[in-house]
Design an enzyme around this catalytic site. Structure first.
Site, PDB file in Angstrom:
ATOM      1  N   PHE A 123       0.882  -1.176   0.000  1.00 14.17           N
ATOM      2  CA  PHE A 123       0.000   0.000   0.000  1.00 14.17           C
ATOM      3  C   PHE A 123       0.914   1.218   0.000  1.00 14.17           C
ATOM      4  O   PHE A 123       1.548   1.535   1.006  1.00 14.17           O
ATOM      5  CB  PHE A 123      -0.847  -0.059   1.280  1.00 14.17           C
ATOM      6  CG  PHE A 123      -1.767   1.099   1.556  1.00 14.17           C
ATOM      7  CD1 PHE A 123      -2.978   1.225   0.884  1.00 14.17           C
ATOM      8  CD2 PHE A 123      -1.453   2.038   2.538  1.00 14.17           C
ATOM      9  CE1 PHE A 123      -3.861   2.269   1.182  1.00 14.17           C
ATOM     10  CE2 PHE A 123      -2.325   3.085   2.845  1.00 14.17           C
ATOM     11  CZ  PHE A 123      -3.523   3.191   2.162  1.00 14.17           C
ATOM     12  N   GLY A 343      19.296  -7.623  32.975  1.00 11.41           N
ATOM     13  CA  GLY A 343      20.263  -7.610  31.870  1.00 11.41           C
ATOM     14  C   GLY A 343      19.864  -8.534  30.733  1.00 11.41           C
ATOM     15  O   GLY A 343      20.130  -8.252  29.565  1.00 11.41           O
ATOM     16  N   GLU A 366       0.767   3.812  10.450  1.00 11.44           N
ATOM     17  CA  GLU A 366      -0.692   3.963  10.208  1.00 11.44           C
ATOM     18  C   GLU A 366      -1.265   5.100  11.047  1.00 11.44           C
ATOM     19  O   GLU A 366      -2.352   4.989  11.631  1.00 11.44           O
ATOM     20  CB  GLU A 366      -1.434   2.634  10.440  1.00 11.44           C
ATOM     21  CG  GLU A 366      -1.008   1.605   9.401  1.00 11.44           C
ATOM     22  CD  GLU A 366      -1.979   0.463   9.177  1.00 11.44           C
ATOM     23  OE1 GLU A 366      -3.200   0.674   9.309  1.00 11.44           O
ATOM     24  OE2 GLU A 366      -1.502  -0.641   8.832  1.00 11.44           O
ATOM     25  N   THR A 368       0.507   8.513  13.373  1.00  4.89           N
ATOM     26  CA  THR A 368       1.245   8.660  14.639  1.00  4.89           C
ATOM     27  C   THR A 368       0.264   8.935  15.782  1.00  4.89           C
ATOM     28  O   THR A 368      -0.916   9.226  15.557  1.00  4.89           O
ATOM     29  CB  THR A 368       2.225   9.847  14.551  1.00  4.89           C
ATOM     30  OG1 THR A 368       1.455  11.049  14.372  1.00  4.89           O
ATOM     31  CG2 THR A 368       3.208   9.695  13.387  1.00  4.89           C
ATOM     32  N   GLU A 370       0.202  11.508  17.554  1.00  5.24           N
ATOM     33  CA  GLU A 370      -0.277  12.896  17.415  1.00  5.24           C
ATOM     34  C   GLU A 370      -1.451  12.937  16.429  1.00  5.24           C
ATOM     35  O   GLU A 370      -2.445  13.638  16.654  1.00  5.24           O
ATOM     36  CB  GLU A 370       0.864  13.809  16.926  1.00  5.24           C
ATOM     37  CG  GLU A 370       1.975  14.042  17.945  1.00  5.24           C
ATOM     38  CD  GLU A 370       2.921  12.844  18.112  1.00  5.24           C
ATOM     39  OE1 GLU A 370       2.941  11.962  17.216  1.00  5.24           O
ATOM     40  OE2 GLU A 370       3.615  12.775  19.143  1.00  5.24           O
TER      41      GLU A 370
HETATM   42  C1  FAD Z   1       8.301  -0.030   9.346  1.00  5.69           C
HETATM   43  C2  FAD Z   1       7.332   0.904   8.688  1.00  5.69           C
HETATM   44  C3  FAD Z   1       6.362   0.392   7.850  1.00  5.69           C
HETATM   45  C4  FAD Z   1       5.467   1.267   7.181  1.00  5.69           C
HETATM   46  N1  FAD Z   1       4.580   0.763   6.262  1.00  5.69           N
HETATM   47  C5  FAD Z   1       3.888   1.620   5.464  1.00  5.69           C
HETATM   48  C6  FAD Z   1       3.094   1.142   4.373  1.00  5.69           C
HETATM   49  O1  FAD Z   1       2.987  -0.067   4.127  1.00  5.69           O
HETATM   50  N2  FAD Z   1       2.475   2.052   3.571  1.00  5.69           N
HETATM   51  C7  FAD Z   1       2.567   3.391   3.791  1.00  5.69           C
HETATM   52  O2  FAD Z   1       2.002   4.162   3.016  1.00  5.69           O
HETATM   53  N3  FAD Z   1       3.295   3.878   4.834  1.00  5.69           N
HETATM   54  C8  FAD Z   1       3.958   3.028   5.665  1.00  5.69           C
HETATM   55  N4  FAD Z   1       4.724   3.516   6.708  1.00  5.69           N
HETATM   56  C9  FAD Z   1       4.789   4.957   6.926  1.00  5.69           C
HETATM   57  C10 FAD Z   1       4.124   5.425   8.211  1.00  5.69           C
HETATM   58  O3  FAD Z   1       2.732   5.305   8.104  1.00  5.69           O
HETATM   59  C11 FAD Z   1       4.593   6.875   8.439  1.00  5.69           C
HETATM   60  O4  FAD Z   1       5.959   6.805   8.832  1.00  5.69           O
HETATM   61  C12 FAD Z   1       3.784   7.588   9.475  1.00  5.69           C
HETATM   62  O5  FAD Z   1       2.471   7.824   9.012  1.00  5.69           O
HETATM   63  C13 FAD Z   1       4.398   8.955   9.868  1.00  5.69           C
HETATM   64  O6  FAD Z   1       4.759   9.694   8.742  1.00  5.69           O
HETATM   65  P1  FAD Z   1       6.240  10.326   8.649  1.00  5.69           P
HETATM   66  O7  FAD Z   1       7.210   9.230   8.932  1.00  5.69           O
HETATM   67  O8  FAD Z   1       6.359  11.033   7.370  1.00  5.69           O
HETATM   68  O9  FAD Z   1       6.322  11.359   9.831  1.00  5.69           O
HETATM   69  P2  FAD Z   1       5.855  12.901   9.774  1.00  5.69           P
HETATM   70  O10 FAD Z   1       4.496  13.007   9.218  1.00  5.69           O
HETATM   71  O11 FAD Z   1       6.943  13.681   9.108  1.00  5.69           O
HETATM   72  O12 FAD Z   1       5.810  13.255  11.310  1.00  5.69           O
HETATM   73  C14 FAD Z   1       6.972  13.588  12.080  1.00  5.69           C
HETATM   74  C15 FAD Z   1       6.486  13.968  13.484  1.00  5.69           C
HETATM   75  O13 FAD Z   1       5.693  15.157  13.397  1.00  5.69           O
HETATM   76  C16 FAD Z   1       4.426  14.925  13.984  1.00  5.69           C
HETATM   77  N5  FAD Z   1       3.419  15.712  13.281  1.00  5.69           N
HETATM   78  C17 FAD Z   1       3.163  15.771  11.955  1.00  5.69           C
HETATM   79  N6  FAD Z   1       2.134  16.598  11.705  1.00  5.69           N
HETATM   80  C18 FAD Z   1       1.732  17.070  12.898  1.00  5.69           C
HETATM   81  C19 FAD Z   1       0.700  17.977  13.313  1.00  5.69           C
HETATM   82  N7  FAD Z   1      -0.122  18.553  12.432  1.00  5.69           N
HETATM   83  N8  FAD Z   1       0.574  18.246  14.622  1.00  5.69           N
HETATM   84  C20 FAD Z   1       1.389  17.674  15.533  1.00  5.69           C
HETATM   85  N9  FAD Z   1       2.367  16.810  15.218  1.00  5.69           N
HETATM   86  C21 FAD Z   1       2.535  16.515  13.906  1.00  5.69           C
HETATM   87  C22 FAD Z   1       4.188  13.426  13.836  1.00  5.69           C
HETATM   88  O14 FAD Z   1       3.222  12.965  14.749  1.00  5.69           O
HETATM   89  C23 FAD Z   1       5.593  12.901  14.123  1.00  5.69           C
HETATM   90  O15 FAD Z   1       5.804  12.865  15.504  1.00  5.69           O
HETATM   91  C24 FAD Z   1       5.556   2.656   7.423  1.00  5.69           C
HETATM   92  C25 FAD Z   1       6.535   3.160   8.313  1.00  5.69           C
HETATM   93  C26 FAD Z   1       7.413   2.309   8.920  1.00  5.69           C
HETATM   94  C27 FAD Z   1       8.481   2.900   9.813  1.00  5.69           C
END
Ligand code: FAD
Length: 382
Positions: A123, A343, A366, A368, A370
């Site tokens: 996805f 440990g 899926e 965060t 927040e």
């Molecule tokens: C192992 C793994 C598997 C994954 N699998 C998939 C997958 O299959 N398909 C897919 O599409 N994605 C996948 N993801 C992505 C995952 O869903 C995203 O990493 C997640 O949604 C957060 O997006 P970001 O990493 O860009 O963080 P960002 O959106 O850049 O957020 C960074 C920080 O800022 C905070 N933040 C952002 N906006 C706001 C706001 N408006 N107010 C307050 N705080 C805010 C966030 O909560 C977070 O703490 C996966 C990620 C990992 C690590």
């Protein structure tokens, strides 16, 4: 109000529990060490029908529901989260968009292999530059005759690069809406399509035996018929898929939280300090009692969200609450279980070390924590 499971649900739960203990537990640590994907475990889960759980029998599914999937995820994650997330992403994120929004041809082409676990789908929503703000998607798809030409990249896509990955559904900007906003649509990109490149797997802190890649699309051409559902419905599609997915991730988090209780009780009865098992000390008993309380309340939260969803009632807020609470609880329990192991909790040979490393992503993937709070606050009219 009755939270007891039916005989059928209990039977599913105990068969997955037995599978997790007898097949997953003895072999999964090796996959974490070697960073390998557990193909044999996935094959056996396919034979058990786990990939078809919430789908209709006429499509090749098991005729169960989304709650059945959640029960299976909880039991798998009680032993291992890489296997659980592989199933969650394959069903809830991979097959479900095609099942929900696909044309008859798309369903006939892809669902039989996806629902039997012979093939996996990814996805592709998150991009290197945007995750929480998924409306910020930059990947573009332009219609050229009877083909979409896709350019852009996706980050962290689960199940996108295994030997049995058949396709990835990609969210892309396909135009401009009448209000000037981006028109987002979803397009099916089969594995091996020229211009579609899967980068080597990430080096991850946890979920080490699951498959996660960055993807790039460079003038990648697929037939116009690969549009999934209506053009311009991409935003609504991924929101609905993620609402459901939150319940599944909550179930997975409850499994990890409960696994921490299981391992802590076992260890506290065995480990001696100051002349007796550490489980005799109230400080340890209280930690375990708190862990059990947290796992139990998080379970009730996801049962509630799933019940509302299956009854056709609004469930967005309850799904966000379940995901937020269960992921917090999973991290708390993993920290305490590691502490109880002293440990040895820091040694990879103990399951709690895996649980600790696997727990943190639950507060990120899926949506965060927040983002969950934003959803809850919005639903409260703020
Ligand atoms: C192992 C793994 C598997 C994954 N699998 C998939 C997958 O299959 N398909 C897919 O599409 N994605 C996948 N993801 C992505 C995952 O869903 C995203 O990493 C997640 O949604 C957060 O997006 P970001 O990493 O860009 O963080 P960002 O959106 O850049 O957020 C960074 C920080 O800022 C905070 N933040 C952002 N906006 C706001 C706001 N408006 N107010 C307050 N705080 C805010 C966030 O909560 C977070 O703490 C996966 C990620 C990992 C690590």
């Amino acid at each position: 109000m009755d939270f007891r499971l039916s005989d059928e649900q209990e039977a599913l739960r105990s068969s997955v529990r037995e599978f997790a203990r007898e097949v997953v537990a003895p072999t999964i640590a090796e996959h974490y060490e070697q960073h390998t994907f557990p193909y044999e475990i996935v094959r056996q889960m396919g034979k058990m029908g786990l990939f078809g759980l919430p789908f209709a029998e006429e499509r090749g599914g098991m005729g169960g529901d989304y709650f059945a999937l959640c029960l299976a995820l909880e039991e798998l994650a009680r032993v291992d989260s890489s296997v659980a997330i592989t199933l969650e992403a394959a069903v809830s994120l991979g097959a479900m968009p095609i099942y929900r929004f696909g044309t008859e041809e798309q369903k006939a082409q892809w669902l039989p292999r996806l629902l039997s676990g012979e093939a996996l789908a990814g996805f592709g929503l998150t991009e290197p530059g945007t995750g929480s703000d998924a409306g910020g998607t930059r990947t573009r798809a332009v219609l050229d005759g009877d083909e979409w030409v896709i350019n852009g990249s996706k980050a962290f896509i689960t199940n996108s690069g295994t030997d049995i990955t058949a396709l990835v559904t990609v969210t892309a900007v396909t135009g401009t809406r009448p209000d000037g906003g981006k028109e987002l649509s979803t397009i099916i990109v089969p594995s091996g399509t020229p211009g579609f490149t899967v980068a080597p797997g990430y080096s991850k802190v946890g979920w080490t035996a699951s498959d996660t890649h960055e993807l790039t699309f460079d003038d990648c051409r697929v037939p116009a018929a690969n549009l999934l559902g209506e053009r311009g419905r991409g935003f609504a599609q991924f929101l609905s898929i993620l609402d459901e997915g939150r319940i599944a991730i909550a179930a997975l988090a409850v499994g990890l939280a409960q696994g921490c209780v299981d391992e802590s009780i076992k260890y506290a009865k065995e480990r001696q300090a100051f002349g007796q098992p550490i489980g005799n000390y109230q400080a340890i008993q209280f930690k375990i009692a708190d862990m059990e309380m947290k796992a139990h309340t998080a379970r009730l939260a996801y049962y509630d969200a799933a019940a509302r969803m299956l009854a056709g009632e609004p469930f967005k807020r309850q799904a966000a609450i379940a995901k937020l609470h269960a992921s917090t609880v999973a991290v708390d329990n993993a920290r305490e279980a590691t502490q109880i192991h002293g440990g040895y909790g820091f040694m990879n040979e103990y399951p709690v070390a895996r649980f600790w490393r696997d727990s943190k992503i639950l507060e990120i993937g899926e949506g965060t924590s927040e983002v969950q709070r934003m959803i809850i606050a919005r639903d409260l009219g703020m």
